[in-house]
Design an enzyme around this catalytic site. Sequence first.
Site, PDB file in Angstrom:
ATOM      1  N   LYS A  58       0.835  -1.215   0.000  1.00 22.52           N
ATOM      2  CA  LYS A  58       0.000   0.000   0.000  1.00 22.52           C
ATOM      3  C   LYS A  58       0.864   1.258   0.000  1.00 22.52           C
ATOM      4  O   LYS A  58       0.805   2.085   0.905  1.00 22.52           O
ATOM      5  CB  LYS A  58      -0.962   0.019   1.187  1.00 22.52           C
ATOM      6  CG  LYS A  58      -1.961  -1.140   1.187  1.00 22.52           C
ATOM      7  CD  LYS A  58      -2.983  -0.981   2.309  1.00 22.52           C
ATOM      8  CE  LYS A  58      -3.993  -2.106   2.346  1.00 22.52           C
ATOM      9  NZ  LYS A  58      -3.461  -3.386   2.849  1.00 22.52           N
ATOM     10  N   PHE A  59       1.635   1.438  -1.063  1.00 23.26           N
ATOM     11  CA  PHE A  59       2.460   2.642  -1.197  1.00 23.26           C
ATOM     12  C   PHE A  59       1.549   3.867  -1.125  1.00 23.26           C
ATOM     13  O   PHE A  59       0.482   3.901  -1.746  1.00 23.26           O
ATOM     14  CB  PHE A  59       3.198   2.632  -2.541  1.00 23.26           C
ATOM     15  CG  PHE A  59       4.197   1.518  -2.668  1.00 23.26           C
ATOM     16  CD1 PHE A  59       5.369   1.517  -1.914  1.00 23.26           C
ATOM     17  CD2 PHE A  59       3.967   0.457  -3.542  1.00 23.26           C
ATOM     18  CE1 PHE A  59       6.306   0.485  -2.041  1.00 23.26           C
ATOM     19  CE2 PHE A  59       4.895  -0.568  -3.667  1.00 23.26           C
ATOM     20  CZ  PHE A  59       6.059  -0.555  -2.914  1.00 23.26           C
ATOM     21  N   VAL A  60       2.011   4.891  -0.418  1.00 24.85           N
ATOM     22  CA  VAL A  60       1.126   6.038  -0.187  1.00 24.85           C
ATOM     23  C   VAL A  60       1.871   7.378  -0.139  1.00 24.85           C
ATOM     24  O   VAL A  60       1.278   8.419   0.087  1.00 24.85           O
ATOM     25  CB  VAL A  60       0.289   5.800   1.100  1.00 24.85           C
ATOM     26  CG1 VAL A  60       1.179   5.871   2.329  1.00 24.85           C
ATOM     27  CG2 VAL A  60      -0.907   6.733   1.219  1.00 24.85           C
TER      28      VAL A  60
END
Length: 273
Positions: free
Chosen positions: A93-95
């Site tokens: 979940k790169f954010v």
Amino acid sequence: SKSTLSYASRAKTHRSSLVKKLFDIAEVKKTNVAVSADLRNTKDLLALADAIGPYIAVFKTHIDLVSDFGEATVAGLKSLSVKHNFLFFEDRKFVDIGNTVQQQYHGGALRISEWAHIVNASVLAGEGIIEALVQTAQGSDFQYKDERALLILAEMTTKGSLATGAYTSSAVEIAKRHQGFVIGFVATRSLESVRTDIPATEDEDFVIFTAGVNRSSKGDKLGQQYQTPKSAIERGSDFIIAGRGIYASEDPVASVKLYQEEGWQAYLARIGS
Ligand code: S5P
């Protein structure tokens, strides 16, 4: 709609070679199960992958939970994925900003790009995060071209999730502009009807991965909300993600077979065969 077509026929026309491979695995093994292997050490992770490997299409990890992560983890996982024919999905979940996510994806302590076929990203920070990951995956020093893909986290299963409405709609719009490396969504349902204002290209075929799948529970004490494998597939999911329903059950092998059977029957019903 492509969701009434078989994985085999979608494999024939899909522009992503990674998706072709994913659909081929689903057909050959007759499974649309992605296990969420949220385990804390290499030994347990590899033991689970070896035991349930024959019944899954995708092995989803939270690799930062693995306290002794290292070369043995990666080597072990890679050899089991060859042995049992499944793909890896690192649920990172790169954010963050583009420059940061590029470094979190490629290199770093976890070397995600070296082993994870699929990763996911949130579009909270805007389209730039997706552009940054596309740039890395298409870079001249990137050895895994055509073997890597990205899912956009368009919805979440938790009570009170803010990833709804305009947010989900923007996620779909961004995905439409980056088809190729972006192969689809993590979502609770088909998102086809979300942006009817942007005409679908003829070969548009997003793959939906649905988390929060459990055969016997409605949720947990921390806001997780579940649907059944059957419900997820009926609502347009292509791959059902189940964690505790499988790995925390008394007999994970017996359990994964039940998810496989329910998910596959629902898929056959959906494609009308
Ligand atoms: O909306 C989401 C998206 C994801 S990727 N809801 C989720 O639960 N997940 C992930 O799916 C979550 O991080 C966990 O790894 C898994 C669900 O685990 P379970 O034990 O509740 O099935």
